[in-house]
Write a protein that holds these residues in place. Structure first.
Motif, mmCIF file in Angstrom:
data_model
loop_
_atom_site.group_PDB
_atom_site.id
_atom_site.type_symbol
_atom_site.label_atom_id
_atom_site.label_comp_id
_atom_site.label_asym_id
_atom_site.label_seq_id
_atom_site.Cartn_x
_atom_site.Cartn_y
_atom_site.Cartn_z
ATOM 1 N N ASP A 199 -28.041 22.415 21.020
ATOM 2 C CA ASP A 199 -29.613 22.428 21.230
ATOM 3 C C ASP A 199 -29.511 22.123 19.315
ATOM 4 O OD1 ASP A 199 -30.725 23.144 22.572
ATOM 5 O OD2 ASP A 199 -30.186 25.350 22.366
ATOM 6 N N ASP A 200 -28.562 21.804 18.458
ATOM 7 C CA ASP A 200 -28.697 21.340 16.862
ATOM 8 C C ASP A 200 -28.986 20.538 16.964
ATOM 9 O OD1 ASP A 200 -28.878 24.328 15.250
ATOM 10 O OD2 ASP A 200 -26.661 24.524 16.141
ATOM 11 N N ILE A 201 -27.391 20.147 17.614
ATOM 12 C CA ILE A 201 -27.948 18.519 17.737
ATOM 13 C C ILE A 201 -28.624 17.468 18.213
ATOM 14 C CG2 ILE A 201 -26.791 16.324 18.946
ATOM 15 C CD1 ILE A 201 -24.362 18.202 18.793
ATOM 16 N N ARG A 202 -29.941 18.144 19.207
ATOM 17 C CA ARG A 202 -31.318 17.485 19.908
ATOM 18 C C ARG A 202 -31.635 17.698 18.679
ATOM 19 N NH1 ARG A 202 -29.484 21.121 24.168
ATOM 20 N NH2 ARG A 202 -28.142 19.867 26.211
ATOM 21 N N GLU A 203 -31.451 18.565 17.994
ATOM 22 C CA GLU A 203 -32.726 18.678 16.980
ATOM 23 C C GLU A 203 -33.059 17.821 15.238
ATOM 24 O OE1 GLU A 203 -33.284 23.113 15.856
ATOM 25 O OE2 GLU A 203 -33.714 23.326 18.084
ATOM 26 N N LEU A 204 -31.547 17.080 15.054
ATOM 27 C CA LEU A 204 -31.742 16.694 13.916
ATOM 28 C C LEU A 204 -31.890 15.040 14.235
ATOM 29 C CD1 LEU A 204 -27.684 17.579 13.392
ATOM 30 C CD2 LEU A 204 -29.560 18.661 12.470
ATOM 31 N N PRO A 205 -32.816 14.985 12.994
ATOM 32 C CA PRO A 205 -33.482 13.283 12.858
ATOM 33 C C PRO A 205 -31.874 12.581 12.905
ATOM 34 C CG PRO A 205 -33.244 14.049 11.252
ATOM 35 C CD PRO A 205 -32.428 15.448 11.385
ATOM 36 N N ILE A 206 -31.154 12.374 13.858
ATOM 37 C CA ILE A 206 -30.110 11.299 13.754
ATOM 38 C C ILE A 206 -30.302 9.972 14.205
ATOM 39 C CG2 ILE A 206 -27.678 10.543 15.181
ATOM 40 C CD1 ILE A 206 -27.964 13.518 15.566
ATOM 41 N N ASP A 207 -30.141 9.172 13.142
ATOM 42 C CA ASP A 207 -29.904 7.142 13.086
ATOM 43 C C ASP A 207 -28.631 6.579 14.323
ATOM 44 O OD1 ASP A 207 -32.684 7.076 12.555
ATOM 45 O OD2 ASP A 207 -31.981 7.193 10.381
ATOM 46 N N LEU A 208 -28.171 7.283 14.053
ATOM 47 C CA LEU A 208 -26.953 6.659 14.200
ATOM 48 C C LEU A 208 -25.871 8.080 13.764
ATOM 49 C CD1 LEU A 208 -24.542 4.611 15.049
ATOM 50 C CD2 LEU A 208 -24.458 4.535 12.210
ATOM 51 N N CYS A 209 -24.937 8.621 15.161
ATOM 52 C CA CYS A 209 -23.801 9.636 15.657
ATOM 53 C C CYS A 209 -22.507 8.712 15.635
ATOM 54 C CB CYS A 209 -24.042 10.403 16.951
ATOM 55 S SG CYS A 209 -23.056 11.841 17.309
ATOM 56 N N LEU A 210 -21.539 9.273 15.085
ATOM 57 C CA LEU A 210 -20.173 8.860 15.260
ATOM 58 C C LEU A 210 -18.990 9.718 15.293
ATOM 59 C CD1 LEU A 210 -20.616 7.123 11.094
ATOM 60 C CD2 LEU A 210 -21.131 5.771 12.977
ATOM 61 N N GLY A 259 -24.176 10.766 23.758
ATOM 62 C CA GLY A 259 -25.188 9.700 23.927
ATOM 63 C C GLY A 259 -26.208 10.796 24.447
ATOM 64 N N ARG A 260 -26.643 11.843 25.556
ATOM 65 C CA ARG A 260 -27.056 12.248 26.240
ATOM 66 C C ARG A 260 -27.745 13.482 24.974
ATOM 67 N NH1 ARG A 260 -24.172 11.926 31.315
ATOM 68 N NH2 ARG A 260 -22.833 13.570 30.459
ATOM 69 N N LEU A 261 -27.564 14.017 24.090
ATOM 70 C CA LEU A 261 -27.188 15.026 23.130
ATOM 71 C C LEU A 261 -28.630 14.193 21.970
ATOM 72 C CD1 LEU A 261 -24.577 17.198 23.017
ATOM 73 C CD2 LEU A 261 -25.848 17.532 23.867
ATOM 74 N N VAL A 262 -28.332 12.880 21.704
ATOM 75 C CA VAL A 262 -28.895 12.415 21.083
ATOM 76 C C VAL A 262 -30.014 11.110 21.352
ATOM 77 C CG1 VAL A 262 -26.345 12.411 19.435
ATOM 78 C CG2 VAL A 262 -27.273 10.538 20.202
ATOM 79 N N GLY A 263 -29.605 11.692 22.237
ATOM 80 C CA GLY A 263 -31.191 10.915 23.142
ATOM 81 C C GLY A 263 -31.056 9.462 23.203
#
Length: 269
Positions: free
Chosen positions: A198-209, A226-230
């Motif tokens: 849930d923490d990851i889902r709520e972050l305003p992520i442009d890019l996840c490395l 990818g499923r977590l960050v959308g």
């Protein structure tokens, strides 16, 4: 006198110095400073240069050091790091190693002090200066290459189960800042915070490395994250050694980051 990250002064070592390194990136740096013949021990995580380190005695891991194995090597110097090694290890080594050198690069430019520190102690001043010149050139190049790249909010994952990332007060975060990438979460009391799904889902992520170390993220993890960050297209694998290792590898690492950031920006268009 050279002064280490713990404020300890170190005189010039004798040419017969025997060095044990408990820091993987510094083991590689010692060889690049032409000190290979004086290195007598290393951790199991010290894997570069591969052809040379396999000849050295292993003294455990960075956190689970075999003190008896180190004692048997009779080193004059041991090199430790504030992040990589435990304070208990430092205290134990001080009981029988004459010189324990403490390191703590926490930003890219700290490499310049690291080169100078080891160059001064082990009489490799000119070799250290060559590395410093190469490092400064890499910094200048990445500044030119990436000055026009857009800012991004980046989640840099280093572990799975639980998910772990890096705070702003880390070498990794400050390295990524060279290409205008701000690590998430923006505020964290922990240097390496744990995150829930849930923490990851709520972050305003442009890019996840997904870093290749210390957890060995692979292609199979791209869909999961990818499923977590959308958006799977916003998740990429990255070479953790080139991003997180200070020392001589940081020179190549800065060039790698510049290319990686440029390619990521192009792919996002």
């Amino acid at each position: 006198m050279a002064v280490d990250a713990f404020g300890q002064e170190h005189a010039r070592a004798a040419a017969t110095a025997r060095i044990v390194s408990l820091v993987p990136s510094i083991t590689e740096l010692l060889f690049d400073l032409d000190l290979g013949p004086q290195v007598v021990g290393r951790t199991g995580f010290c894997v570069h240069p591969r052809s040379e380190v396999r000849k050295l005695a292993k003294i455990g891991g960075t956190k689970d050091v075999n003190l008896d194995a180190i004692r048997a090597l009779a080193p004059s110097h041991a090199i430790v790091n504030i992040d990589e090694n435990n304070r208990e290890t430092f205290d134990a080594l001080n009981a029988f190693v004459p010189h324990v050198i403490v390191t703590h690069p926490n930003a890219p430019r700290d490499n310049l002090h690291l080169y100078r520190l080891l160059g001064d102690i082990f009489d490799r001043v000119e070799a250290a200066r060559r590395l410093a010149r190469d490092f400064e050139a890499a910094l200048a190049s990445i500044a030119r290459t990436c000055e026009s790249l857009p800012a991004k909010s980046v989640l840099y994952l280093i572990w799975r189960k639980p998910w772990m990332t890096v705070s702003k007060d880390t070498y990794i975060s400050r390295t990524l800042a060279l290409v205008n990438w701000e690590t998430l979460p923006r505020d964290s009391a922990a240097r390496y915070p744990s995150l829930s799904d849930d923490d990851i889902r709520e972050l305003p992520i442009d890019l996840c490395l997904l870093s290749s170390e210390p957890y060995a993220f692979r292609d199979k993890h791209l869909d999961e994250v990818g499923r977590l960050v959308g958006a799977r297209e916003n998740v990429r694998l990255i070479d953790g050694e080139l991003i997180s290792w200070y020392g001589s590898r940081a020179i190549e690492g800065i060039d790698y980051l510049a290319r990686f950031a440029a390619a990521s920006s192009e792919a996002a268009r």
